[in-house]
Design a protein around this motif. Sequence first.
Motif, PDB file in Angstrom:
ATOM      1  N   PHE A  26      39.963  55.457   5.033  1.00 42.95           N
ATOM      2  CA  PHE A  26      39.980  56.211   6.284  1.00 42.95           C
ATOM      3  C   PHE A  26      39.042  57.413   6.230  1.00 42.95           C
ATOM      4  N   VAL A  27      38.464  57.718   7.397  1.00 41.52           N
ATOM      5  CA  VAL A  27      37.522  58.831   7.550  1.00 41.52           C
ATOM      6  C   VAL A  27      37.919  59.647   8.783  1.00 41.52           C
ATOM      7  N   PHE A  28      37.813  60.957   8.665  1.00 41.78           N
ATOM      8  CA  PHE A  28      37.967  61.848   9.816  1.00 41.78           C
ATOM      9  C   PHE A  28      36.580  62.387  10.142  1.00 41.78           C
ATOM     10  N   ALA A  29      36.071  62.092  11.335  1.00 47.93           N
ATOM     11  CA  ALA A  29      34.706  62.473  11.709  1.00 47.93           C
ATOM     12  C   ALA A  29      34.706  63.335  12.966  1.00 47.93           C
ATOM     13  N   THR A  30      33.751  64.258  13.014  1.00 49.07           N
ATOM     14  CA  THR A  30      33.584  65.150  14.162  1.00 49.07           C
ATOM     15  C   THR A  30      32.108  65.260  14.498  1.00 49.07           C
ATOM     16  N   TRP A  31      31.779  65.171  15.768  1.00 48.34           N
ATOM     17  CA  TRP A  31      30.431  65.522  16.210  1.00 48.34           C
ATOM     18  C   TRP A  31      30.533  66.264  17.532  1.00 48.34           C
ATOM     19  N   ARG A  32      29.479  66.997  17.863  1.00 50.10           N
ATOM     20  CA  ARG A  32      29.543  67.930  18.984  1.00 50.10           C
ATOM     21  C   ARG A  32      28.312  67.803  19.869  1.00 50.10           C
ATOM     22  N   LEU A  33      28.413  68.361  21.068  1.00 56.02           N
ATOM     23  CA  LEU A  33      27.261  68.445  21.950  1.00 56.02           C
ATOM     24  C   LEU A  33      26.253  69.442  21.387  1.00 56.02           C
ATOM     25  N   ALA A  34      24.980  69.205  21.660  1.00 58.28           N
ATOM     26  CA  ALA A  34      23.914  70.008  21.058  1.00 58.28           C
ATOM     27  C   ALA A  34      23.983  71.481  21.445  1.00 58.28           C
ATOM     28  N   ASP A  35      24.546  71.783  22.624  1.00 59.50           N
ATOM     29  CA  ASP A  35      24.578  73.177  23.086  1.00 59.50           C
ATOM     30  C   ASP A  35      25.926  73.855  22.850  1.00 59.50           C
ATOM     31  N   SER A  36      26.782  73.264  22.019  1.00 61.64           N
ATOM     32  CA  SER A  36      28.162  73.742  21.905  1.00 61.64           C
ATOM     33  C   SER A  36      28.343  74.953  20.997  1.00 61.64           C
ATOM     34  N   ILE A  37      27.372  75.222  20.110  1.00 60.00           N
ATOM     35  CA  ILE A  37      27.442  76.389  19.224  1.00 60.00           C
ATOM     36  C   ILE A  37      26.087  77.087  19.249  1.00 60.00           C
ATOM     37  N   PRO A  38      26.046  78.389  19.518  1.00 61.05           N
ATOM     38  CA  PRO A  38      24.768  79.114  19.495  1.00 61.05           C
ATOM     39  C   PRO A  38      24.078  78.973  18.137  1.00 61.05           C
ATOM     40  N   GLN A  39      22.767  78.790  18.155  1.00 58.30           N
ATOM     41  CA  GLN A  39      22.021  78.526  16.926  1.00 58.30           C
ATOM     42  C   GLN A  39      22.129  79.660  15.915  1.00 58.30           C
ATOM     43  N   SER A  40      22.213  80.894  16.379  1.00 58.44           N
ATOM     44  CA  SER A  40      22.314  82.027  15.456  1.00 58.44           C
ATOM     45  C   SER A  40      23.589  81.941  14.624  1.00 58.44           C
ATOM     46  N   ARG A  41      24.690  81.584  15.264  1.00 61.68           N
ATOM     47  CA  ARG A  41      25.951  81.408  14.546  1.00 61.68           C
ATOM     48  C   ARG A  41      25.853  80.253  13.557  1.00 61.68           C
ATOM     49  N   LEU A  42      25.293  79.152  14.031  1.00 58.45           N
ATOM     50  CA  LEU A  42      25.249  77.943  13.219  1.00 58.45           C
ATOM     51  C   LEU A  42      24.361  78.119  11.991  1.00 58.45           C
ATOM     52  N   SER A  43      23.251  78.812  12.126  1.00 54.03           N
ATOM     53  CA  SER A  43      22.334  79.012  10.999  1.00 54.03           C
ATOM     54  C   SER A  43      23.007  79.799   9.884  1.00 54.03           C
ATOM     55  N   LYS A  75      36.379  77.987  11.041  1.00 55.88           N
ATOM     56  CA  LYS A  75      35.463  78.780  11.859  1.00 55.88           C
ATOM     57  C   LYS A  75      34.723  77.902  12.863  1.00 55.88           C
ATOM     58  N   LEU A  76      34.274  76.748  12.399  1.00 53.31           N
ATOM     59  CA  LEU A  76      33.571  75.819  13.282  1.00 53.31           C
ATOM     60  C   LEU A  76      34.479  75.366  14.424  1.00 53.31           C
ATOM     61  N   ASP A  77      35.719  75.040  14.096  1.00 52.36           N
ATOM     62  CA  ASP A  77      36.672  74.602  15.117  1.00 52.36           C
ATOM     63  C   ASP A  77      36.938  75.709  16.136  1.00 52.36           C
ATOM     64  N   GLU A  78      37.033  76.937  15.658  1.00 49.96           N
ATOM     65  CA  GLU A  78      37.253  78.064  16.570  1.00 49.96           C
ATOM     66  C   GLU A  78      36.106  78.187  17.560  1.00 49.96           C
ATOM     67  N   TRP A  79      34.875  78.060  17.063  1.00 46.14           N
ATOM     68  CA  TRP A  79      33.712  78.154  17.946  1.00 46.14           C
ATOM     69  C   TRP A  79      33.701  77.027  18.970  1.00 46.14           C
ATOM     70  N   LEU A  80      33.988  75.803  18.517  1.00 42.13           N
ATOM     71  CA  LEU A  80      33.993  74.669  19.439  1.00 42.13           C
ATOM     72  C   LEU A  80      35.062  74.839  20.514  1.00 42.13           C
ATOM     73  N   ASP A  81      36.224  75.332  20.113  1.00 40.20           N
ATOM     74  CA  ASP A  81      37.324  75.477  21.062  1.00 40.20           C
ATOM     75  C   ASP A  81      37.121  76.631  22.039  1.00 40.20           C
ATOM     76  N   GLU A  82      36.114  77.473  21.791  1.00 44.23           N
ATOM     77  CA  GLU A  82      35.775  78.520  22.765  1.00 44.23           C
ATOM     78  C   GLU A  82      35.160  77.917  24.028  1.00 44.23           C
ATOM     79  N   GLY A  83      34.674  76.672  23.924  1.00 44.17           N
ATOM     80  CA  GLY A  83      34.122  76.002  25.101  1.00 44.17           C
ATOM     81  C   GLY A  83      32.728  76.454  25.470  1.00 44.17           C
ATOM     82  N   CYS A  84      31.896  76.743  24.462  1.00 45.74           N
ATOM     83  CA  CYS A  84      30.515  77.149  24.745  1.00 45.74           C
ATOM     84  C   CYS A  84      29.696  75.948  25.223  1.00 45.74           C
TER      85      CYS A  84
END
Length: 204
Positions: A26-43, A75-84
């Motif tokens: 079994f695998v747990f996988a996550t992917w997101r929309l390209a604009d969902s996290i600001p690049q400055s945060r992600l870098s 932290k990643l989940d928190e950013w995604l759940d902000e709905g950016c």
Amino acid sequence: MKFLNPYAEIEMHKNHLPHWQQGEAFVFATWRLADSIPQSRLSEWMELRTAWLRHHQQPWDEETEQQYHKRFSRKLDEWLDEGCGACVLKVPSTAAIVANALLHFDRERYELESYVVMPNHVHVLFRPLEKHKLEDIIKSWKGFTAREINKVLGTRGTLWQSDYWDRLIRNERHLFKCREYIRKNPIKAKLCEGQFLLFEKEHG
């Protein structure tokens, strides 16, 4: 049920992120929309994560995995759940494209355990079947849904992030925790009915 065997061979595939597969585990996988996290945060997140991974080679024991998720996944989940971002998956017709794609080859190329389509990301808990590769399955999901969603929206260009996150499931308790996380993600993000799509396999 098939879970990670820490003593057996693990196949690794690397894009921007490392990906791990062990047969039909079994695998747990996550992917997101390209604009969902600001690049400055992600870098900054990627830089810290890369440094940490140099000193913590996978596969991890349970304690190390908990450290990783506390430092990085949370932290990643928190950013995604902000709905950016544009959150185009909040639209029922586009979310349905993703859900239908996930269900299309269920029990043929993979076995779905659960998934949730959130406004700007997707979580899927599943296991690849036979000789189907993790990266091929996710590439197929992302490629097909990107084309179809762009058609519906009348847009062009990149829809999804170029990579995805995944982790192998160690045991039944780990599987249960991932199912529970998927089930509770819409509640945690304070979404209303109709703003997400949730699927859970029924066990008799």
